[in-house]
Scaffold this motif. Sequence first.
Motif, PDB file in Angstrom:
ATOM      1  N   LEU A 151       0.833  21.651  61.254  1.00 23.01           N
ATOM      2  CA  LEU A 151      -0.303  22.529  60.987  1.00 23.01           C
ATOM      3  C   LEU A 151       0.127  23.991  60.958  1.00 23.01           C
ATOM      4  O   LEU A 151      -0.302  24.762  60.088  1.00 23.01           O
ATOM      5  CB  LEU A 151      -1.384  22.327  62.043  1.00 23.01           C
ATOM      6  CG  LEU A 151      -2.282  21.092  61.899  1.00 23.01           C
ATOM      7  CD1 LEU A 151      -3.284  21.048  63.041  1.00 23.01           C
ATOM      8  CD2 LEU A 151      -2.999  21.084  60.561  1.00 23.01           C
ATOM      9  N   ARG A 152       0.957  24.375  61.919  1.00 17.89           N
ATOM     10  CA  ARG A 152       1.422  25.774  61.941  1.00 17.89           C
ATOM     11  C   ARG A 152       2.308  26.068  60.743  1.00 17.89           C
ATOM     12  O   ARG A 152       2.294  27.178  60.194  1.00 17.89           O
ATOM     13  CB  ARG A 152       2.122  26.053  63.269  1.00 17.89           C
ATOM     14  CG  ARG A 152       1.148  26.201  64.435  1.00 17.89           C
ATOM     15  CD  ARG A 152       1.847  26.572  65.728  1.00 17.89           C
ATOM     16  NE  ARG A 152       2.434  25.418  66.367  1.00 17.89           N
ATOM     17  CZ  ARG A 152       1.798  24.620  67.227  1.00 17.89           C
ATOM     18  NH1 ARG A 152       0.533  24.842  67.519  1.00 17.89           N
ATOM     19  NH2 ARG A 152       2.409  23.595  67.792  1.00 17.89           N
ATOM     20  N   ASN A 153       3.094  25.081  60.326  1.00 27.24           N
ATOM     21  CA  ASN A 153       3.907  25.218  59.121  1.00 27.24           C
ATOM     22  C   ASN A 153       3.028  25.468  57.902  1.00 27.24           C
ATOM     23  O   ASN A 153       3.284  26.362  57.087  1.00 27.24           O
ATOM     24  CB  ASN A 153       4.745  23.940  58.934  1.00 27.24           C
ATOM     25  CG  ASN A 153       5.435  23.863  57.584  1.00 27.24           C
ATOM     26  OD1 ASN A 153       4.828  23.454  56.610  1.00 27.24           O
ATOM     27  ND2 ASN A 153       6.689  24.227  57.542  1.00 27.24           N
ATOM     28  N   LEU A 154       1.951  24.702  57.784  1.00 29.05           N
ATOM     29  CA  LEU A 154       1.054  24.851  56.639  1.00 29.05           C
ATOM     30  C   LEU A 154       0.309  26.179  56.674  1.00 29.05           C
ATOM     31  O   LEU A 154       0.052  26.785  55.633  1.00 29.05           O
ATOM     32  CB  LEU A 154       0.064  23.679  56.610  1.00 29.05           C
ATOM     33  CG  LEU A 154       0.675  22.315  56.257  1.00 29.05           C
ATOM     34  CD1 LEU A 154      -0.365  21.219  56.426  1.00 29.05           C
ATOM     35  CD2 LEU A 154       1.232  22.315  54.842  1.00 29.05           C
ATOM     36  N   ALA A 155      -0.045  26.646  57.878  1.00 30.06           N
ATOM     37  CA  ALA A 155      -0.707  27.942  58.003  1.00 30.06           C
ATOM     38  C   ALA A 155       0.209  29.061  57.520  1.00 30.06           C
ATOM     39  O   ALA A 155      -0.220  29.989  56.821  1.00 30.06           O
ATOM     40  CB  ALA A 155      -1.132  28.178  59.447  1.00 30.06           C
ATOM     41  N   GLU A 156       1.485  28.981  57.895  1.00 34.50           N
ATOM     42  CA  GLU A 156       2.456  29.970  57.422  1.00 34.50           C
ATOM     43  C   GLU A 156       2.634  29.884  55.904  1.00 34.50           C
ATOM     44  O   GLU A 156       2.733  30.897  55.222  1.00 34.50           O
ATOM     45  CB  GLU A 156       3.807  29.768  58.112  1.00 34.50           C
ATOM     46  CG  GLU A 156       3.921  30.392  59.491  1.00 34.50           C
ATOM     47  CD  GLU A 156       4.058  31.910  59.440  1.00 34.50           C
ATOM     48  OE1 GLU A 156       4.175  32.482  58.336  1.00 34.50           O
ATOM     49  OE2 GLU A 156       4.044  32.525  60.523  1.00 34.50           O
ATOM     50  N   PHE A 157       2.677  28.670  55.382  1.00 39.61           N
ATOM     51  CA  PHE A 157       2.856  28.504  53.941  1.00 39.61           C
ATOM     52  C   PHE A 157       1.655  29.073  53.192  1.00 39.61           C
ATOM     53  O   PHE A 157       1.805  29.697  52.133  1.00 39.61           O
ATOM     54  CB  PHE A 157       3.055  27.030  53.596  1.00 39.61           C
ATOM     55  CG  PHE A 157       3.432  26.802  52.158  1.00 39.61           C
ATOM     56  CD1 PHE A 157       4.723  27.047  51.715  1.00 39.61           C
ATOM     57  CD2 PHE A 157       2.495  26.346  51.238  1.00 39.61           C
ATOM     58  CE1 PHE A 157       5.080  26.845  50.385  1.00 39.61           C
ATOM     59  CE2 PHE A 157       2.840  26.144  49.908  1.00 39.61           C
ATOM     60  CZ  PHE A 157       4.134  26.389  49.485  1.00 39.61           C
ATOM     61  N   ALA A 158       0.446  28.877  53.744  1.00 38.32           N
ATOM     62  CA  ALA A 158      -0.752  29.448  53.129  1.00 38.32           C
ATOM     63  C   ALA A 158      -0.693  30.966  53.144  1.00 38.32           C
ATOM     64  O   ALA A 158      -1.128  31.634  52.188  1.00 38.32           O
ATOM     65  CB  ALA A 158      -1.997  28.959  53.865  1.00 38.32           C
TER      66      ALA A 158
END
Length: 244
Positions: free
Chosen positions: A198-205
């Motif tokens: 989830l944190r990875n996806l937040a950074e990618f967003a």
Amino acid sequence: MHVKTLDKRVVSRAKARGIDVLVYAPHFTRLPEIRRRAGRHSDDDLLVVPARELFTGNWQNRRHLLAVGLSDPVPDFISFEGALAEFESQGAALCVPHPSMLNVSLGRPEIRAYADHIDAIESYNAKSLPYTNKRAKTIAKEAGIPTFGSSYAHLRSTIGEAWTEFDTAIETEIDLVQALVNGVERRVVHQSGFGHRLRNLAEFAHLGFENSWGKADRLFFSGMEPTHPDHIAYAGRFDDVAVY
């Protein structure tokens, strides 16, 4: 090995995650200011090392380079070769962040061509998608260059999601530079599980914001960046290698 945000909450989270050293390299911020912030947030439990992630080339064909151990300011938007020459003259370690990511990174051909100048390649970036990290690891292995991992945190919650464990004590900026330049043994580690994803996806967003409104704001509304080679702070020293 590479964070973009720094405040008391970042420091607290880093310590809670067992991190000893943060490499702080915000975009479009001059080295003296980075050093000032790093010094203010360093203490006996956490060393914050000032660094610069340079944008070499122009916006359409920019290549990011992470320099650790600079003694003098170096602007963005200079030629790739000009940046390399400046790093070498200052004895800084040259690290390649997020290889082959979009149009902002060194790719395989460039890494092969400049392998003798590169001290480390990022093989795990908490902002990158899994296939991008897998490709980065392969590129580093093919080139025979030591690796590093980083949270690349633009968001506080990403601090401590990935890190690099060196087989030597890192107590000063010089210690880190020497470890990188000398290829000291190390291990790249990262969190796992649903929360990490989830944190990875937040950074990618967040990357999408950076390359849309954030980019437009830089180009059209912010005026001259403090790290532009034409800025008065550089006194014309980089006119011969500036791309703008």
